[in-house]
Scaffold this motif. Sequence first.
Motif, PDB file in Angstrom:
ATOM      1  N   ARG A 245       0.746  -1.386  -0.183  1.00  0.00           N
ATOM      2  CA  ARG A 245       0.028  -0.055   0.052  1.00  0.00           C
ATOM      3  C   ARG A 245       0.972   1.086   0.060  1.00  0.00           C
ATOM      4  NH1 ARG A 245      -3.180  -3.575   2.937  1.00  0.00           N
ATOM      5  NH2 ARG A 245      -2.171  -2.840   5.140  1.00  0.00           N
ATOM      6  N   ARG A 246       2.087   1.118   0.295  1.00  0.00           N
ATOM      7  CA  ARG A 246       3.063   2.230   0.330  1.00  0.00           C
ATOM      8  C   ARG A 246       4.088   2.593  -0.800  1.00  0.00           C
ATOM      9  NH1 ARG A 246       0.786   0.810   4.759  1.00  0.00           N
ATOM     10  NH2 ARG A 246       0.349   2.370   6.410  1.00  0.00           N
ATOM     11  N   VAL A 247       4.035   1.579  -1.606  1.00  0.00           N
ATOM     12  CA  VAL A 247       5.021   1.540  -2.841  1.00  0.00           C
ATOM     13  C   VAL A 247       4.260   1.694  -3.981  1.00  0.00           C
ATOM     14  CG1 VAL A 247       7.002   0.597  -1.421  1.00  0.00           C
ATOM     15  CG2 VAL A 247       5.533  -0.858  -2.745  1.00  0.00           C
ATOM     16  N   GLU A 248       5.047   2.208  -5.172  1.00  0.00           N
ATOM     17  CA  GLU A 248       4.405   2.082  -6.605  1.00  0.00           C
ATOM     18  C   GLU A 248       4.675   0.815  -7.144  1.00  0.00           C
ATOM     19  OE1 GLU A 248       5.988   5.298  -8.954  1.00  0.00           O
ATOM     20  OE2 GLU A 248       5.919   6.576  -7.089  1.00  0.00           O
ATOM     21  N   GLN A 249       5.530  -0.065  -7.046  1.00  0.00           N
ATOM     22  CA  GLN A 249       5.555  -1.362  -7.544  1.00  0.00           C
ATOM     23  C   GLN A 249       5.543  -2.306  -6.711  1.00  0.00           C
ATOM     24  OE1 GLN A 249       6.073  -1.433 -11.170  1.00  0.00           O
ATOM     25  NE2 GLN A 249       6.012   0.854 -11.000  1.00  0.00           N
ATOM     26  N   PRO A 250       4.875  -3.510  -7.033  1.00  0.00           N
ATOM     27  CA  PRO A 250       4.688  -4.740  -6.097  1.00  0.00           C
ATOM     28  C   PRO A 250       6.021  -5.189  -5.981  1.00  0.00           C
ATOM     29  CG  PRO A 250       3.105  -4.920  -8.080  1.00  0.00           C
ATOM     30  CD  PRO A 250       4.086  -3.520  -8.216  1.00  0.00           C
ATOM     31  N   GLU A 251       7.038  -5.380  -6.773  1.00  0.00           N
ATOM     32  CA  GLU A 251       8.382  -5.653  -6.676  1.00  0.00           C
ATOM     33  C   GLU A 251       8.998  -5.118  -5.379  1.00  0.00           C
ATOM     34  OE1 GLU A 251       7.618  -4.327  -9.669  1.00  0.00           O
ATOM     35  OE2 GLU A 251       6.923  -6.245 -10.587  1.00  0.00           O
ATOM     36  N   ASP A 252       8.918  -3.690  -5.356  1.00  0.00           N
ATOM     37  CA  ASP A 252       9.472  -3.136  -4.081  1.00  0.00           C
ATOM     38  C   ASP A 252       9.018  -3.236  -2.724  1.00  0.00           C
ATOM     39  OD1 ASP A 252      10.834  -1.574  -6.158  1.00  0.00           O
ATOM     40  OD2 ASP A 252       9.415   0.145  -6.241  1.00  0.00           O
ATOM     41  N   ALA A 253       7.712  -3.695  -2.871  1.00  0.00           N
ATOM     42  CA  ALA A 253       7.143  -4.136  -1.604  1.00  0.00           C
ATOM     43  C   ALA A 253       7.855  -5.388  -1.119  1.00  0.00           C
ATOM     44  CB  ALA A 253       5.746  -4.331  -1.650  1.00  0.00           C
ATOM     45  N   ALA A 254       7.941  -6.335  -2.021  1.00  0.00           N
ATOM     46  CA  ALA A 254       8.874  -7.604  -1.686  1.00  0.00           C
ATOM     47  C   ALA A 254      10.020  -7.374  -1.339  1.00  0.00           C
ATOM     48  CB  ALA A 254       8.755  -8.440  -2.815  1.00  0.00           C
ATOM     49  N   ASP A 255      10.619  -6.070  -1.552  1.00  0.00           N
ATOM     50  CA  ASP A 255      12.083  -5.874  -1.131  1.00  0.00           C
ATOM     51  C   ASP A 255      12.100  -5.295   0.237  1.00  0.00           C
ATOM     52  OD1 ASP A 255      13.193  -6.759  -3.643  1.00  0.00           O
ATOM     53  OD2 ASP A 255      13.220  -4.656  -4.532  1.00  0.00           O
ATOM     54  N   VAL A 256      11.181  -4.317   0.414  1.00  0.00           N
ATOM     55  CA  VAL A 256      10.953  -3.816   1.633  1.00  0.00           C
ATOM     56  C   VAL A 256      10.443  -4.909   2.883  1.00  0.00           C
ATOM     57  CG1 VAL A 256       9.127  -2.519   2.818  1.00  0.00           C
ATOM     58  CG2 VAL A 256      10.097  -1.584   0.678  1.00  0.00           C
ATOM     59  N   VAL A 257       9.822  -5.899   2.409  1.00  0.00           N
ATOM     60  CA  VAL A 257       9.455  -7.019   3.205  1.00  0.00           C
ATOM     61  C   VAL A 257      10.848  -7.970   3.772  1.00  0.00           C
ATOM     62  CG1 VAL A 257       8.307  -9.136   3.993  1.00  0.00           C
ATOM     63  CG2 VAL A 257       7.079  -7.100   2.864  1.00  0.00           C
ATOM     64  N   ALA A 258      11.582  -8.184   2.445  1.00  0.00           N
ATOM     65  CA  ALA A 258      12.870  -8.823   2.530  1.00  0.00           C
ATOM     66  C   ALA A 258      13.932  -8.077   3.531  1.00  0.00           C
ATOM     67  CB  ALA A 258      13.248  -9.196   1.187  1.00  0.00           C
ATOM     68  N   GLU A 259      13.862  -6.978   3.248  1.00  0.00           N
ATOM     69  CA  GLU A 259      14.735  -6.072   4.050  1.00  0.00           C
ATOM     70  C   GLU A 259      14.451  -6.118   5.635  1.00  0.00           C
ATOM     71  OE1 GLU A 259      18.311  -3.941   4.728  1.00  0.00           O
ATOM     72  OE2 GLU A 259      17.550  -4.889   2.991  1.00  0.00           O
ATOM     73  N   THR A 260      13.155  -6.021   5.958  1.00  0.00           N
ATOM     74  CA  THR A 260      12.648  -5.908   7.239  1.00  0.00           C
ATOM     75  C   THR A 260      12.919  -7.362   7.828  1.00  0.00           C
ATOM     76  OG1 THR A 260      10.609  -4.430   6.386  1.00  0.00           O
ATOM     77  CG2 THR A 260      10.442  -5.534   8.573  1.00  0.00           C
ATOM     78  N   PHE A 261      12.831  -8.508   7.003  1.00  0.00           N
ATOM     79  CA  PHE A 261      12.979  -9.619   7.616  1.00  0.00           C
ATOM     80  C   PHE A 261      14.610  -9.995   7.931  1.00  0.00           C
ATOM     81  CE2 PHE A 261       8.598 -10.955   7.105  1.00  0.00           C
ATOM     82  CZ  PHE A 261       8.167 -10.982   8.351  1.00  0.00           C
ATOM     83  N   LEU A 262      15.268  -9.148   7.015  1.00  0.00           N
ATOM     84  CA  LEU A 262      16.814  -9.262   7.067  1.00  0.00           C
ATOM     85  C   LEU A 262      17.320  -8.718   8.416  1.00  0.00           C
ATOM     86  CD1 LEU A 262      19.666 -10.194   6.112  1.00  0.00           C
ATOM     87  CD2 LEU A 262      19.643  -8.009   4.795  1.00  0.00           C
ATOM     88  N   VAL A 263      16.572  -7.543   8.924  1.00  0.00           N
ATOM     89  CA  VAL A 263      16.829  -6.664   9.994  1.00  0.00           C
ATOM     90  C   VAL A 263      16.337  -7.782  11.207  1.00  0.00           C
ATOM     91  CG1 VAL A 263      16.341  -4.650  11.294  1.00  0.00           C
ATOM     92  CG2 VAL A 263      16.826  -4.624   8.876  1.00  0.00           C
ATOM     93  N   ALA A 264      15.498  -8.179  11.026  1.00  0.00           N
ATOM     94  CA  ALA A 264      14.917  -8.978  12.241  1.00  0.00           C
ATOM     95  C   ALA A 264      15.890 -10.454  12.275  1.00  0.00           C
ATOM     96  CB  ALA A 264      13.430  -9.584  11.892  1.00  0.00           C
ATOM     97  N   TRP A 265      16.338 -10.995  11.427  1.00  0.00           N
ATOM     98  CA  TRP A 265      17.328 -12.075  11.387  1.00  0.00           C
ATOM     99  C   TRP A 265      18.771 -11.513  12.082  1.00  0.00           C
ATOM    100  CZ3 TRP A 265      17.418 -16.949  11.587  1.00  0.00           C
ATOM    101  CH2 TRP A 265      18.681 -17.616  11.497  1.00  0.00           C
ATOM    102  N   ARG A 266      19.078 -10.456  11.655  1.00  0.00           N
ATOM    103  CA  ARG A 266      20.414 -10.145  12.187  1.00  0.00           C
ATOM    104  C   ARG A 266      20.256  -9.559  13.681  1.00  0.00           C
ATOM    105  NH1 ARG A 266      22.098  -6.261   7.062  1.00  0.00           N
ATOM    106  NH2 ARG A 266      22.929  -7.929   5.759  1.00  0.00           N
TER     107      ARG A 266
END
Length: 188
Positions: A28-49
């Motif tokens: 809901r906050r990005v223009e491209q769906p691919e960008d949303a997937a990148d945001v979620v992946a980065e979020t979980f990467l932070v959580a993992w670290r």
Amino acid sequence: MEQDVTPATRFRRLYAANFEPLLAYATRRVEQPEDAADVVAETFLVAWRRAAELPPDDEVRLWLYGVARRVLANHHRGGARRDRLGERLRQRLRVTSSPDPGTEVPERLAVQQALARLGDLDREVLTLTIWEGLEPREAAVVLKLTPEAVRTRLTRARARLRTALGHDVGPSGHVLDVMTARPQKEGR
């Protein structure tokens, strides 16, 4: 947190429970769906670290939203930087882009053929002053002539070149682009 749950098991549960809600949040906050997937992946990467620093299970979802919010802010800043850079590059390309060289081929061939029909000294005077950008006084040093002789030869060589190209000679004058474009009608 249960005592026998490993950090990897906890992360898998956290991921399974929060992936879809975070993806919807990001989408809901990005223009491209691919960008949303990148945001979620980065979020979980932070959580993992930062697995050792994760809040308790009842607070972890809100913590993930906070991380996703910061990742989105970085994403938007990066996008704005990319847009500004792209615009600067487009402007620079508009300024520095040259026309299609293929459109100049027939004219260049005609000039080369006309030059080949001129005498050696005429051709050298023209190419030194036009293609090499030398002033007549500088060409005089190269040719071991006086500047006045070079100016006279240059005027005559231009007239011969115009004749060889099949253009009206007209009155003499100083045309710098005779070698790169069709000569214009000259006036005094």
